[in-house]
Motif scaffolding. Structure first.
Motif, PDB file in Angstrom:
ATOM      1  N   ASP A   1       0.856  -1.190   0.000  1.00  0.00           N
ATOM      2  CA  ASP A   1       0.000   0.000   0.000  1.00  0.00           C
ATOM      3  C   ASP A   1       0.888   1.233   0.000  1.00  0.00           C
ATOM      4  O   ASP A   1       1.863   1.295   0.765  1.00  0.00           O
ATOM      5  CB  ASP A   1      -0.918   0.008   1.233  1.00  0.00           C
TER       6      ASP A   1
ATOM      7  N   ALA B   1      -2.324   3.626   6.053  1.00  0.00           N
ATOM      8  CA  ALA B   1      -3.119   2.448   5.672  1.00  0.00           C
ATOM      9  C   ALA B   1      -2.288   1.174   5.785  1.00  0.00           C
ATOM     10  O   ALA B   1      -2.777   0.134   6.249  1.00  0.00           O
ATOM     11  CB  ALA B   1      -3.643   2.618   4.244  1.00  0.00           C
TER      12      ALA B   1
ATOM     13  N   ILE C   1      -3.088  -2.171   8.166  1.00  0.00           N
ATOM     14  CA  ILE C   1      -3.173  -3.533   7.624  1.00  0.00           C
ATOM     15  C   ILE C   1      -2.171  -4.453   8.327  1.00  0.00           C
ATOM     16  O   ILE C   1      -2.502  -5.568   8.729  1.00  0.00           O
ATOM     17  CB  ILE C   1      -2.920  -3.528   6.099  1.00  0.00           C
TER      18      ILE C   1
ATOM     19  N   ASP D   1      -3.430  -5.288  11.756  1.00  0.00           N
ATOM     20  CA  ASP D   1      -4.530  -6.267  11.712  1.00  0.00           C
ATOM     21  C   ASP D   1      -3.995  -7.682  11.433  1.00  0.00           C
ATOM     22  O   ASP D   1      -4.477  -8.669  12.011  1.00  0.00           O
ATOM     23  CB  ASP D   1      -5.548  -5.878  10.628  1.00  0.00           C
TER      24      ASP D   1
ATOM     25  N   ASP E   1      -3.239  -3.075  -2.245  1.00  0.00           N
ATOM     26  CA  ASP E   1      -3.933  -1.837  -2.610  1.00  0.00           C
ATOM     27  C   ASP E   1      -4.017  -1.759  -4.140  1.00  0.00           C
ATOM     28  O   ASP E   1      -3.205  -2.360  -4.850  1.00  0.00           O
ATOM     29  CB  ASP E   1      -3.163  -0.641  -2.055  1.00  0.00           C
TER      30      ASP E   1
ATOM     31  N   THR F   1      -7.348  -4.407  -0.983  1.00  0.00           N
ATOM     32  CA  THR F   1      -7.723  -3.417   0.041  1.00  0.00           C
ATOM     33  C   THR F   1      -7.699  -2.056  -0.642  1.00  0.00           C
ATOM     34  O   THR F   1      -6.637  -1.563  -1.023  1.00  0.00           O
ATOM     35  CB  THR F   1      -6.714  -3.435   1.220  1.00  0.00           C
ATOM     36  N   THR F   2      -8.868  -1.454  -0.822  1.00  0.00           N
ATOM     37  CA  THR F   2      -8.953  -0.239  -1.635  1.00  0.00           C
ATOM     38  C   THR F   2     -10.065   0.690  -1.141  1.00  0.00           C
ATOM     39  O   THR F   2     -10.983   0.244  -0.449  1.00  0.00           O
ATOM     40  CB  THR F   2      -9.208  -0.601  -3.118  1.00  0.00           C
ATOM     41  N   ALA F   3      -9.968   1.934  -1.506  1.00  0.00           N
ATOM     42  CA  ALA F   3     -11.018   2.910  -1.173  1.00  0.00           C
ATOM     43  C   ALA F   3     -12.012   3.070  -2.317  1.00  0.00           C
ATOM     44  O   ALA F   3     -12.941   3.871  -2.229  1.00  0.00           O
ATOM     45  CB  ALA F   3     -10.379   4.262  -0.843  1.00  0.00           C
TER      46      ALA F   3
ATOM     47  N   LYS G   1     -11.755   0.335   2.210  1.00  0.00           N
ATOM     48  CA  LYS G   1     -11.234   1.126   3.331  1.00  0.00           C
ATOM     49  C   LYS G   1     -12.259   2.177   3.755  1.00  0.00           C
ATOM     50  O   LYS G   1     -12.981   2.709   2.903  1.00  0.00           O
ATOM     51  CB  LYS G   1      -9.935   1.820   2.909  1.00  0.00           C
ATOM     52  N   PRO G   2     -12.294   2.532   5.023  1.00  0.00           N
ATOM     53  CA  PRO G   2     -11.568   1.878   6.117  1.00  0.00           C
ATOM     54  C   PRO G   2     -12.178   0.504   6.418  1.00  0.00           C
ATOM     55  O   PRO G   2     -13.405   0.363   6.441  1.00  0.00           O
ATOM     56  CB  PRO G   2     -11.754   2.842   7.285  1.00  0.00           C
ATOM     57  N   VAL G   3     -11.332  -0.488   6.670  1.00  0.00           N
ATOM     58  CA  VAL G   3     -11.794  -1.875   6.827  1.00  0.00           C
ATOM     59  C   VAL G   3     -11.979  -2.204   8.309  1.00  0.00           C
ATOM     60  O   VAL G   3     -11.001  -2.197   9.066  1.00  0.00           O
ATOM     61  CB  VAL G   3     -10.785  -2.870   6.217  1.00  0.00           C
TER      62      VAL G   3
ATOM     63  N   PHE H   1     -12.119  -7.670   8.077  1.00  0.00           N
ATOM     64  CA  PHE H   1     -10.764  -8.100   7.720  1.00  0.00           C
ATOM     65  C   PHE H   1     -10.563  -9.563   8.126  1.00  0.00           C
ATOM     66  O   PHE H   1      -9.994 -10.366   7.366  1.00  0.00           O
ATOM     67  CB  PHE H   1      -9.747  -7.203   8.429  1.00  0.00           C
TER      68      PHE H   1
END
Length: 245
Positions: free
Chosen positions: A17, A22, A26, A29, A63, A87-89, A108-110, A115
């Protein structure tokens, strides 16, 4: 460079990413999930590509919108891609992610709960792959050793055709050889080395591999074109074993 973990029950993964905050979330997490093993974090796809050329990875958290090389371009350039979770907005890439067979598509936000669900999907697929890989492993061929010609000779059970007893010696006839292996053993001793479900004593002087028998009568059996006698006291046990094959 972080090395690949030895515990294959865990999933080795990397995160890519271009946004530092961000990427930090990740990575954090991933570290919360016991079956994930983070082995690399990258702010661009080019550095990740170099890493993947040297290290095997099970899962990528990827990302999409990144400078120079997007996540989608990066994924399309991988010859044998591992499992991928986007994982993207941006919602608009979901269909493309489906076409690329990604495990999941996280916006995002996740939330951590979301997740975790994605990670569980990857773990289930990982376990299936491991199970399939074990099935494909070649099975070890069982064998035994006998002393012959002044050395220990390795004989695979599935190569034995029949064995003939000669007082204190036995002749072991095997596939691919016209000459038997002669070893100083009696038939009872050699019989104890053989798996009972594959072999049967059919005569005072003979043990036969059940899968090599082509036909039999009450007094004899055929191994290819060779006739081998069946002793009366061995007949009942032989018939029972052979008919179970």
């Amino acid at each position: 460079m972080m090395q690949r973990p030895k515990n294959r029950a865990k999933i080795s993964c990397i995160a890519i990413d271009d946004e530092p905050f961000a990427l930090e979330i990740i990575a954090d997490d991933i570290r919360k999930i016991p079956f994930l093993e983070l082995i690399g974090v990258f702010s661009n796809a080019l550095d990740a590509t170099i890493f993947l050329n040297e290290t095997e990875v099970d899962l990528i958290f990827l990302d999409i919108q990144m400078p120079t090389l997007t996540g989608i371009q990066f994924l399309r350039n991988l010859a044998v891609p591992p499992m991928v979770i986007f994982t993207t907005a941006y919602e608009q890439y979901a269909l493309e992610g489906y076409d690329l067979s990604v495990i999941d598509y996280l916006l995002k936000p996740v939330p951590f709960e979301r997740f975790l669900r994605a990670a569980n999907k990857a773990f289930e697929l990982h376990l299936l792959k491991m199970k399939d890989a074990l099935k494909e492993l070649p099975k070890e061929r069982p064998f035994f050793f006998v002393h012959a010609e002044y050395k220990q000779i390795k004989i695979f059970f599935d190569e034995v055709i029949y064995i003939e007893g000669l007082k204190d010696y036995v002749k072991i006839f095997v596939t691919g050889s016209h000459k038997p292996i002669l070893t100083r053993l009696n038939l009872k001793t050699i019989e104890s080395k053989l798996p009972a479900q594959q072999f049967c004593r059919v005569h005072q002087s003979y043990i036969v591999a059940l899968d090599k028998i082509s036909a039999f009568q009450k007094t004899k059996l055929l191994v290819d074109k060779l006739e081998i006698p069946i002793g009366k006291r061995f007949l009942e046990v032989f018939q029972e074993k052979y008919q179970q094959k």
